[in-house]
Design a protein around this motif. Structure first.
Motif, PDB file in Angstrom:
ATOM      1  N   THR A 166     -65.438 -29.790 -39.840  1.00 35.41           N
ATOM      2  CA  THR A 166     -66.204 -30.493 -40.872  1.00 35.41           C
ATOM      3  C   THR A 166     -66.565 -29.553 -42.013  1.00 35.41           C
ATOM      4  O   THR A 166     -66.438 -29.903 -43.194  1.00 35.41           O
ATOM      5  CB  THR A 166     -67.478 -31.104 -40.268  1.00 35.41           C
ATOM      6  OG1 THR A 166     -67.099 -32.050 -39.258  1.00 35.41           O
ATOM      7  CG2 THR A 166     -68.302 -31.804 -41.334  1.00 35.41           C
ATOM      8  N   TYR A 167     -67.006 -28.347 -41.668  1.00 32.55           N
ATOM      9  CA  TYR A 167     -67.364 -27.385 -42.715  1.00 32.55           C
ATOM     10  C   TYR A 167     -66.141 -26.981 -43.532  1.00 32.55           C
ATOM     11  O   TYR A 167     -66.168 -27.004 -44.777  1.00 32.55           O
ATOM     12  CB  TYR A 167     -68.017 -26.141 -42.121  1.00 32.55           C
ATOM     13  CG  TYR A 167     -68.225 -25.076 -43.178  1.00 32.55           C
ATOM     14  CD1 TYR A 167     -69.276 -25.173 -44.087  1.00 32.55           C
ATOM     15  CD2 TYR A 167     -67.330 -24.011 -43.319  1.00 32.55           C
ATOM     16  CE1 TYR A 167     -69.440 -24.232 -45.101  1.00 32.55           C
ATOM     17  CE2 TYR A 167     -67.482 -23.073 -44.324  1.00 32.55           C
ATOM     18  CZ  TYR A 167     -68.539 -23.184 -45.214  1.00 32.55           C
ATOM     19  OH  TYR A 167     -68.686 -22.262 -46.218  1.00 32.55           O
ATOM     20  N   LEU A 168     -65.053 -26.623 -42.861  1.00 33.67           N
ATOM     21  CA  LEU A 168     -63.860 -26.168 -43.581  1.00 33.67           C
ATOM     22  C   LEU A 168     -63.309 -27.262 -44.499  1.00 33.67           C
ATOM     23  O   LEU A 168     -62.793 -26.961 -45.577  1.00 33.67           O
ATOM     24  CB  LEU A 168     -62.798 -25.716 -42.586  1.00 33.67           C
ATOM     25  CG  LEU A 168     -63.124 -24.450 -41.781  1.00 33.67           C
ATOM     26  CD1 LEU A 168     -62.072 -24.220 -40.707  1.00 33.67           C
ATOM     27  CD2 LEU A 168     -63.253 -23.231 -42.694  1.00 33.67           C
ATOM     28  N   ALA A 169     -63.443 -28.502 -44.081  1.00 29.68           N
ATOM     29  CA  ALA A 169     -62.978 -29.604 -44.919  1.00 29.68           C
ATOM     30  C   ALA A 169     -63.773 -29.713 -46.211  1.00 29.68           C
ATOM     31  O   ALA A 169     -63.284 -30.288 -47.200  1.00 29.68           O
ATOM     32  CB  ALA A 169     -63.063 -30.917 -44.148  1.00 29.68           C
ATOM     33  N   THR A 176     -64.799 -27.108 -47.981  1.00 31.75           N
ATOM     34  CA  THR A 176     -64.526 -25.967 -48.858  1.00 31.75           C
ATOM     35  C   THR A 176     -63.329 -26.254 -49.746  1.00 31.75           C
ATOM     36  O   THR A 176     -62.596 -27.227 -49.539  1.00 31.75           O
ATOM     37  CB  THR A 176     -64.267 -24.701 -48.013  1.00 31.75           C
ATOM     38  OG1 THR A 176     -63.094 -24.892 -47.218  1.00 31.75           O
ATOM     39  CG2 THR A 176     -65.450 -24.386 -47.100  1.00 31.75           C
ATOM     40  N   LYS A 177     -63.114 -25.393 -50.712  1.00 35.19           N
ATOM     41  CA  LYS A 177     -61.989 -25.564 -51.625  1.00 35.19           C
ATOM     42  C   LYS A 177     -60.707 -25.094 -50.948  1.00 35.19           C
ATOM     43  O   LYS A 177     -60.582 -23.928 -50.564  1.00 35.19           O
ATOM     44  CB  LYS A 177     -62.232 -24.762 -52.899  1.00 35.19           C
ATOM     45  CG  LYS A 177     -63.482 -25.166 -53.666  1.00 35.19           C
ATOM     46  CD  LYS A 177     -63.732 -24.225 -54.837  1.00 35.19           C
ATOM     47  CE  LYS A 177     -65.032 -24.574 -55.554  1.00 35.19           C
ATOM     48  NZ  LYS A 177     -65.345 -23.605 -56.639  1.00 35.19           N
ATOM     49  N   ALA A 178     -59.752 -25.992 -50.804  1.00 31.37           N
ATOM     50  CA  ALA A 178     -58.517 -25.678 -50.082  1.00 31.37           C
ATOM     51  C   ALA A 178     -57.759 -24.506 -50.707  1.00 31.37           C
ATOM     52  O   ALA A 178     -57.102 -23.731 -50.003  1.00 31.37           O
ATOM     53  CB  ALA A 178     -57.619 -26.907 -50.016  1.00 31.37           C
ATOM     54  N   ALA A 179     -57.861 -24.367 -52.028  1.00 31.60           N
ATOM     55  CA  ALA A 179     -57.152 -23.269 -52.700  1.00 31.60           C
ATOM     56  C   ALA A 179     -57.739 -21.915 -52.296  1.00 31.60           C
ATOM     57  O   ALA A 179     -57.025 -20.904 -52.263  1.00 31.60           O
ATOM     58  CB  ALA A 179     -57.234 -23.442 -54.210  1.00 31.60           C
ATOM     59  N   ASP A 180     -59.039 -21.898 -52.005  1.00 33.22           N
ATOM     60  CA  ASP A 180     -59.702 -20.651 -51.629  1.00 33.22           C
ATOM     61  C   ASP A 180     -59.700 -20.429 -50.120  1.00 33.22           C
ATOM     62  O   ASP A 180     -59.723 -19.283 -49.649  1.00 33.22           O
ATOM     63  CB  ASP A 180     -61.149 -20.649 -52.129  1.00 33.22           C
ATOM     64  CG  ASP A 180     -61.242 -20.660 -53.644  1.00 33.22           C
ATOM     65  OD1 ASP A 180     -60.282 -20.218 -54.298  1.00 33.22           O
ATOM     66  OD2 ASP A 180     -62.281 -21.118 -54.168  1.00 33.22           O
ATOM     67  N   VAL A 181     -59.715 -21.522 -49.356  1.00 34.51           N
ATOM     68  CA  VAL A 181     -59.784 -21.446 -47.896  1.00 34.51           C
ATOM     69  C   VAL A 181     -58.670 -22.317 -47.316  1.00 34.51           C
ATOM     70  O   VAL A 181     -58.883 -23.487 -46.996  1.00 34.51           O
ATOM     71  CB  VAL A 181     -61.159 -21.906 -47.366  1.00 34.51           C
ATOM     72  CG1 VAL A 181     -61.253 -21.680 -45.854  1.00 34.51           C
ATOM     73  CG2 VAL A 181     -62.301 -21.177 -48.070  1.00 34.51           C
ATOM     74  N   PRO A 182     -57.453 -21.767 -47.162  1.00 30.42           N
ATOM     75  CA  PRO A 182     -56.355 -22.571 -46.619  1.00 30.42           C
ATOM     76  C   PRO A 182     -56.613 -23.034 -45.190  1.00 30.42           C
ATOM     77  O   PRO A 182     -56.086 -24.081 -44.792  1.00 30.42           O
ATOM     78  CB  PRO A 182     -55.164 -21.604 -46.683  1.00 30.42           C
ATOM     79  CG  PRO A 182     -55.531 -20.582 -47.709  1.00 30.42           C
ATOM     80  CD  PRO A 182     -57.015 -20.432 -47.608  1.00 30.42           C
ATOM     81  N   SER A 183     -57.402 -22.283 -44.415  1.00 29.46           N
ATOM     82  CA  SER A 183     -57.701 -22.695 -43.044  1.00 29.46           C
ATOM     83  C   SER A 183     -58.584 -23.935 -43.078  1.00 29.46           C
ATOM     84  O   SER A 183     -59.651 -23.931 -43.688  1.00 29.46           O
ATOM     85  CB  SER A 183     -58.414 -21.573 -42.301  1.00 29.46           C
ATOM     86  OG  SER A 183     -57.607 -20.419 -42.218  1.00 29.46           O
ATOM     87  N   ARG A 184     -58.161 -24.988 -42.363  1.00 32.76           N
ATOM     88  CA  ARG A 184     -58.921 -26.247 -42.386  1.00 32.76           C
ATOM     89  C   ARG A 184     -59.402 -26.651 -40.997  1.00 32.76           C
ATOM     90  O   ARG A 184     -60.142 -27.634 -40.871  1.00 32.76           O
ATOM     91  CB  ARG A 184     -58.083 -27.403 -42.960  1.00 32.76           C
ATOM     92  CG  ARG A 184     -57.319 -27.097 -44.226  1.00 32.76           C
ATOM     93  CD  ARG A 184     -58.173 -26.454 -45.305  1.00 32.76           C
ATOM     94  NE  ARG A 184     -59.015 -27.387 -46.014  1.00 32.76           N
ATOM     95  CZ  ARG A 184     -60.013 -27.029 -46.846  1.00 32.76           C
ATOM     96  NH1 ARG A 184     -60.299 -25.753 -47.022  1.00 32.76           N
ATOM     97  NH2 ARG A 184     -60.733 -27.933 -47.444  1.00 32.76           N
TER      98      ARG A 184
END
Length: 532
Positions: A353-356, A358-366
């Protein structure tokens, strides 16, 4: 902005710090506020002085991960407001450090100590940070932590992260700071800010506070919002204040507490208020029945000596001590087994839930699986000494609808709360429980990992979501140890009152001496051997 890009020069110990007209060492929030009001110091000067102190001590302590480039401008605004006669809030112009799993809108990443989040620039304030700003606090920077709040491995070294390195204890640099709010503990003890903010799932505020000579409050879960805080468990996670006095802890807690529509656990938070400091009084223990958890002591002789001295001070302050020698029923460590199921299941779900968010460009891990893959791909930097067994266990869990998880969560709370803490309070007709928080800091050991000296009584309030306050009770073998105050849910204000009364009677905190090591007893042992 990474800290090492802002700090110049080598390591200087406290004695070598440059002389300044105003000394921030050991200054309380209360004293700083008074000095700001009297014109003895400005917020701009405070930021400069704390940065100088960080530059001098942090290369040895590894307590601070990043400095806020906007802190100076925030300080200028605070000074301007004060000059206009309109200082804002109970923390107006006071510099605070926050743990680096808490988001702020300042240009600093929120990394949780992991290189997987090294570029995580959310550009948003966690609600607790927004409340700190509304209260006038200056966000000075971010503190180091045990990576992923110490939930990655069963063989971890508390206080280590791939981003921040190994945090060290200011009382002895070869000693651990405890996890996971390791940097917040070390930074607070070393006066790298007026106070610090940590987070706890089980022991991560109270442990580093106790072994770094601080007051630390693990609040009732839901007293402070967890939104935009890198999670482990929505059942147990909570931010908490860490400071050098109970009054400062109460002020910081009040500045962060309150309801948040995005965090359902906080629905009752507004009802408990935010003014926890004005009710503190030295006679708060007079006539109060205090349950002494004798079964939670006895794990370290010097800590027992400090505990007995603390009990004498409680009695001197008017408390009626009630010995409790038998723990509540916990057959074969059932609470710990159930807690493991809860934490592993919620870690996988809550992290996704947290990773979702975040900005995908900065945090590729989802997902947690993505983080496991990242760690494997970057094993040389992420896993140089220990692995990710807990991540791998969590990845195998079946989700928040799993009947086994739902049963474990309900039973863990019941055994730790209603049939644990609540029953102890009721059966013994006491208002609060006290115990040693844990033993003194252990040596940092890359081979064998952590060596906790006793467990105290901190796990039941963590599992139940109940408040737990630790207050310094002096030194054991030259290292700080703390006295725990534990109560029923939403008794945070009462615990602060009891802790304050004890603090005033005991005056037990001693500031750090920044020793390279504690040689307590070694000389005597060597002398005895030479005489044989």
């Amino acid at each position: 902005m990474k800290l090492h890009s802002l700090i110049a020069g080598g390591v200087m110990l406290a004695a070598a710090l440059p002389a300044a007209a105003y000394d921030v060492a050991e200054k309380s929030i209360v004293q700083i506020k008074a000095d700001l009001a009297a014109g003895k110091v400005t917020s701009v000067e405070l930021v400069r002085l704390y940065r100088a102190r960080i530059a001098a001590l942090n290369p040895k302590l590894h307590a601070v991960i990043a400095l806020n480039p906007l802190a100076a401008s925030q300080a200028q605004a605070a000074d301007a407001a004060r000059r206009s006669g309109k200082p804002r809030g109970p923390l107006a112009g006071v510099p605070i450090l926050i743990k680096d799993n808490i988001e702020s809108a300042d240009p600093m990443p929120t990394t949780a100590g992991s290189l997987a989040l090294a570029k995580n620039m959310p550009g948003r304030d966690a609600p607790l940070v927004a409340k700190l700003r509304a209260g006038g606090a200056i966000i000075l920077g971010k503190t180091n932590l045990s990576e992923w709040a110490n939930i990655r491995s069963t063989h971890s070294i508390s206080g280590w992260s791939a981003v921040g390195g190994q945090a060290r204890n200011p009382y002895a640099f070869d000693r651990n700071t405890c996890g996971s709010s390791a940097g917040s503990g070390a930074a607070g003890a070393a006066s790298l800010a007026a106070a610090t903010v940590g987070t706890e799932t089980d022991g991560s505020v109270t442990c580093p506070a106790a072994i770094n000579g601080l007051v630390g409050l693990k609040p009732t879960v839901g007293a402070i919002s967890r939104t935009y805080v890198v999670p482990i468990s929505h059942s147990q996670d909570t931010p908490g204040p860490m400071a050098r006095t109970v009054t400062d802890t109460a002020l910081l807690f009040g500045a962060m507490a309150g309801s948040d529509p995005a965090d359902p656990a906080t629905a009752r938070a507004d009802a408990i208020g935010t003014d926890f400091a004005s009710g503190l009084r030295p006679d708060a223990l007079k006539g109060v029945r205090v349950g002494v958890l004798r079964y939670a002591a006895g794990f370290h002789p010097a800590t027992d000596v400090a505990f007995d001295a603390a009990l004498a001070k409680l009695k001197q302050a008017g408390a009626v001590l009630v010995e409790i020698t038998k723990p509540p029923h916990d057959k074969d460590g059932e609470i710990g087994r159930l807690e493991q199921i809860v934490l592993m299941t919620e870690l996988k779900a809550d992290m996704a839930t947290y990773l979702a968010s975040t900005k995908a460009a900065d945090v590729p891990s989802r997902t947690l699986a993505d983080l496991i893959a990242f760690n494997t791909a970057h094993a040389a930097t992420e896993m140089p000494l220990f692995g990710q067994e807990l991540f791998e266990i969590a990845e195998q869990t079946k989700g928040l609808a799993d009947p086994a998880y739902l049963k474990a969560e309900a039973e863990a709370h019941r055994l730790a709360g209603p049939e644990g803490i609540d029953k102890l309070l009721a059966d013994n007709k006491v208002s609060v429980l006290v115990a040693p928080t844990l033993g003194p800091a252990w040596l940092i050991d890359p081979v064998l990992g952590d060596h906790f000296a006793g467990g105290g009584a901190g796990s039941p309030p963590a599992v139940a979501g109940y408040p737990h306050l630790t207050v310094p009770m002096g030194l054991a073998n030259g290292l700080p140890v703390g006295l725990s105050f534990i109560g029923m849910a939403w008794s945070d204000a009462a615990l602060l009152c009891y802790g304050y009364a004890y603090e005033q009677a005991a005056s037990a905190r001693q500031p750090p001496r920044y020793l390279s090591t504690i040689d307590y007893g070694i000389k005597a042992l060597n002398r005895a051997a030479s005489e044989m």
